[in-house]
Design an enzyme around this catalytic site. Structure first.
Site, short mmCIF file in Angstrom:
data_model
loop_
_atom_site.label_atom_id
_atom_site.label_comp_id
_atom_site.label_asym_id
_atom_site.label_seq_id
_atom_site.Cartn_x
_atom_site.Cartn_y
_atom_site.Cartn_z
CB CYS A 108 6.79 -2.28 26.78
SG CYS A 108 8.55 -2.65 26.94
CG HIS A 233 4.40 -5.80 25.75
ND1 HIS A 233 5.27 -5.62 24.69
CD2 HIS A 233 5.15 -5.67 26.88
CE1 HIS A 233 6.48 -5.39 25.17
NE2 HIS A 233 6.44 -5.42 26.49
CG ASN A 263 9.96 -6.70 26.00
OD1 ASN A 263 9.55 -5.94 25.13
ND2 ASN A 263 9.73 -6.49 27.29
C1 LIG Z 1 12.85 -11.76 34.79
C2 LIG Z 1 11.99 -12.99 34.97
C3 LIG Z 1 12.00 -13.85 33.71
C4 LIG Z 1 12.58 -13.82 36.10
O1 LIG Z 1 11.74 -14.94 36.32
P1 LIG Z 1 11.29 -15.34 37.80
O2 LIG Z 1 10.47 -16.54 37.67
O3 LIG Z 1 10.65 -14.10 38.41
O4 LIG Z 1 12.66 -15.68 38.44
P2 LIG Z 1 13.23 -15.26 39.86
O5 LIG Z 1 13.90 -13.92 39.74
O6 LIG Z 1 12.16 -15.42 40.89
O7 LIG Z 1 14.31 -16.37 40.05
C5 LIG Z 1 13.97 -17.74 40.19
C6 LIG Z 1 15.23 -18.56 40.25
O8 LIG Z 1 15.88 -18.57 38.95
C7 LIG Z 1 17.19 -18.03 39.05
N1 LIG Z 1 17.41 -17.20 37.87
C8 LIG Z 1 17.08 -15.89 37.71
N2 LIG Z 1 17.42 -15.48 36.47
C9 LIG Z 1 17.94 -16.55 35.83
C10 LIG Z 1 18.45 -16.76 34.54
N3 LIG Z 1 18.47 -15.79 33.62
N4 LIG Z 1 18.90 -17.98 34.22
C11 LIG Z 1 18.87 -19.00 35.10
N5 LIG Z 1 18.40 -18.86 36.36
C12 LIG Z 1 17.94 -17.65 36.72
C13 LIG Z 1 17.19 -17.22 40.32
O9 LIG Z 1 18.49 -17.10 40.86
C14 LIG Z 1 16.27 -18.01 41.20
O10 LIG Z 1 16.97 -19.12 41.73
P3 LIG Z 1 16.70 -19.62 43.23
O11 LIG Z 1 15.25 -20.08 43.25
O12 LIG Z 1 17.69 -20.72 43.39
O13 LIG Z 1 16.93 -18.43 44.09
C15 LIG Z 1 10.53 -12.62 35.36
O14 LIG Z 1 10.48 -12.08 36.64
C16 LIG Z 1 9.92 -11.62 34.40
O15 LIG Z 1 9.80 -11.88 33.22
N6 LIG Z 1 9.45 -10.48 34.92
C17 LIG Z 1 8.79 -9.48 34.09
C18 LIG Z 1 9.82 -8.75 33.29
C19 LIG Z 1 9.22 -7.97 32.18
O16 LIG Z 1 8.25 -8.36 31.58
N7 LIG Z 1 9.88 -6.85 31.87
C20 LIG Z 1 9.52 -6.03 30.77
C21 LIG Z 1 8.27 -5.28 31.02
S1 LIG Z 1 7.82 -4.43 29.57
#
Ligand SMILES: CC(C)(COP(=O)(O)OP(=O)(O)OC[C@H]1O[C@@H](n2cnc3c(N)ncnc32)[C@H](O)[C@@H]1OP(=O)(O)O)[C@@H](O)C(=O)NCCC(=O)NCCS
Length: 306
Positions: A108, A233, A263
């Protein structure tokens, strides 16, 4: 003489997948995805070379450049059509170019690595007068559509620019960084799907990008308050908000497409750039800061006077 961006082009595949579409097959919902990532829909079904050819054609048309005017093609992609030939060779033939062509893979951060490399090559004695730089990625083909941790985030797209020698426009400062010891938090094996530790990527990305923007601004000899247009990005709107606030650039200066594209990896910055152009903010003299990060981890920033 310096180097400016003379034309911008984009391409997105036609097929739209909304959050509601995803919620039919995985345990997620529209509200959660919008709130946690800022994404409403994404495009899928693209082929890297085909999207690249279409985006490049548009950029060349805007720059008034024909195939014979292009002296080099740099294609940034992490989803090549084949292991080899390089996808840039396929795009070179598709556009009817006769110049050299090569691929850059910094996931990315690809467009930033490609931009700084391209700029450097144009400054070498005998370097090309006009260079085509494209970011194109078919991330949907690398996505496990049963994994809600990644399926909500990625989409396909391409964005391209023509760089040309000119009296206006220059690269003021840049930074390229990497930490290969973080490879395991975001990767894709040959023939496999994207694997990601989302929370960890989020944390590391914010830290890396803030540091990179700070370095590039220092190199450019300017302050965050001098930036007119911020093109981060497009991975997650919350990452963009966190970076903008820590760096000290107001969100109004960002130009985002993530809600409709997800993304798109190497394509996301030129897609945001096309949005900024449509918004009418890419005026000559404007200070534009582009920054990206991704698998590797790799990151990069370029501060440009438009
Ligand atoms: C993936 C991402 C959106 C997840 O968001 P988050 O806020 O970190 O979410 P978490 O993994 O902490 O999960 C929070 C809660 O939502 C739930 N959850 C996770 N994914 C979910 C989804 N797709 N839909 C609904 N609920 C979801 C989890 O089970 C958790 O529930 P709980 O609190 O009951 O345990 C986030 O971490 C992210 O964007 N990270 C960076 C990824 C990125 O940019 N990658 C590319 C780099 S180039």
């Amino acid at each position: 003489m310096t180097i400016r961006i003379a034309g911008i082009g984009t391409n997105l595949p036609e097929k739209v997948v909304t959050n509601d579409d995803l919620a039919q097959s995985i345990d997620t919902n529209d509200d959660w995805i919008r709130e946690r990532a800022g994404i409403r829909e994404r495009r899928v079904g693209g082929i890297t070379s085909e999207m690249a050819v279409a985006a490049c054609r548009e950029a060349m048309a805007q720059a008034g450049a024909g195939p014979d005017d292009i002296g080099l093609l740099v294609l940034c992609t992490t989803s090549p059509d084949q292991t080899f030939p390089a996808t840039s060779a396929v795009v070179q033939a598709g556009l009817g170019l006769s110049c050299g062509a090569f691929d850059v893979n910094a996931v990315c951060a690809g467009f930033l690595y490609g931009y700084v490399t391209a700029y450097g090559l144009m400054c070498v004695p005998g370097g090309p007068e006009k260079l085509l730089l494209c970011g194109s990625d078919a991330m949907a083909s690398l996505t496990d559509w049963t994994d809600r941790g990644t399926a909500i985030l990625f989409g396909d797209g391409a964005g391209a620019v023509v760089l040309e020698r000119h009296v206006e426009g220059e690269l003021l400062g840049w930074d390229l960084g990497a930490d290969g010891s973080l490879g395991s938090i975001l990767y894709c094996d040959h023939g496999g799907f994207i694997k990601m530790e989302g929370r960890e990527v989020f944390r590391k990305a914010v830290r890396a990008v803030v540091g990179s923007v700070d370095k590039a601004l220092v190199n450019a000899g300017i302050q965050a308050s001098d930036v007119d247009v911020f093109l981060p990005h497009q991975a997650n709107i919350r990452i963009i908000e966190a970076v903008a606030s820590r760096v000290g650039i107001p969100m109004e200066k960002t130009h985002n497409v993530i809600a409709h594209t997800g993304n798109t990896s190497s394509a996301s910055i030129p897609l945001a750039m096309a949005q900024a152009q449509a918004d009418g903010v890419l005026e000559p003299g404007a200070i534009v800061c582009m920054t990206g990060f991704g698998g590797g981890m790799a990151w990069g920033t370029a501060v440009v006077r438009w």
